[in-house]
Design an enzyme around this catalytic site. Structure first.
Site, short mmCIF file in Angstrom:
data_model
loop_
_atom_site.label_atom_id
_atom_site.label_comp_id
_atom_site.label_asym_id
_atom_site.label_seq_id
_atom_site.Cartn_x
_atom_site.Cartn_y
_atom_site.Cartn_z
N ARG A 105 35.53 44.26 31.60
CA ARG A 105 35.10 42.45 30.91
C ARG A 105 34.25 42.39 30.13
O ARG A 105 34.31 41.53 29.59
CB ARG A 105 35.82 41.80 31.68
N GLU A 154 32.43 39.08 46.25
CA GLU A 154 32.82 38.63 46.52
C GLU A 154 33.73 38.60 47.77
O GLU A 154 34.42 38.50 49.06
CB GLU A 154 33.26 36.75 46.12
#
Length: 188
Positions: free
Chosen positions: A72, A109
């Site tokens: 991205r 994460e």
């Protein structure tokens, strides 16, 4: 530092950018609230405003490298680089770049990963900005900073569209400058 505290307080573009980002619960796994920028990319004005905010910030900072984190960061980085007269350097996932690379492992994460960069893409002393869509735990940006610094670059800032302040566990010498959902920027 918050984007709204950095000369953007009351800027209506920040609200429009935030509203253009879709949140997808439990993707890619339960408990993750995925911030989907594909809806931002569909909104021409919000997408342009996002890029323009970064261009305005970096135009006069003598940046010679805009390093985009796969994938991205590739959507925002090249436009920023072209507008400020810098080169774009892709930071890719493993085995995506031909030729000699340097790499850096990092934790997400929800797992681990690695970033790679072509040897010679960045020269010692170049001033760099790292671009990605989101900062959560900070692992990806930390890996990007380490890669660029190993090549001799000075990482000036990390530019992210979205910040998730409750997830951030790492502090950098560089400023993280998100301008998205919560219109925040975190400084070390």
């Amino acid at each position: 530092m918050f984007a709204s505290e950095d000369g953007l307080k009351g800027d209506p573009r920040l609200q429009a950018i935030s509203e253009a980002i879709r949140v997808v619960p439990h993707f890619p796994k339960p408990g993750i609230m995925f911030q989907d920028i594909t809806t931002l990319l569909l909104d021409h004005k919000a997408f342009k405003d996002t890029v323009d905010i970064f261009i305005d910030r970096y135009r006069d900072m003598s940046i010679s490298v805009v390093a985009g984190v796969e994938a991205r960061g590739f959507m925002f980085g090249p436009s920023i680089a072209l507008a400020i007269g810098a080169k774009f350097v892709p930071l890719r996932k493993p085995k995506k770049l031909p030729g000699e690379v340097i790499s850096e492992d990092y934790e997400l994460e929800y797992g681990t990963d690695r970033l790679e960069m072509h040897v010679g893409a960045v020269q010692s002393g170049e001033r760099a900005v790292v671009v990605d869509d989101l900062v959560a735990t900070g692992g990806t940006l930390s890996a990007a900073i380490k890669l660029l610094e190993r090549a001799g670059a000075e990482v000036v800032e990390c530019a992210c569209v979205i910040g998730v302040p409750e997830m951030i566990k790492v502090k950098w010498k560089a400023i993280v400058y998100p301008c998205g959902a919560s219109a925040i920027a975190l400084c070390c």
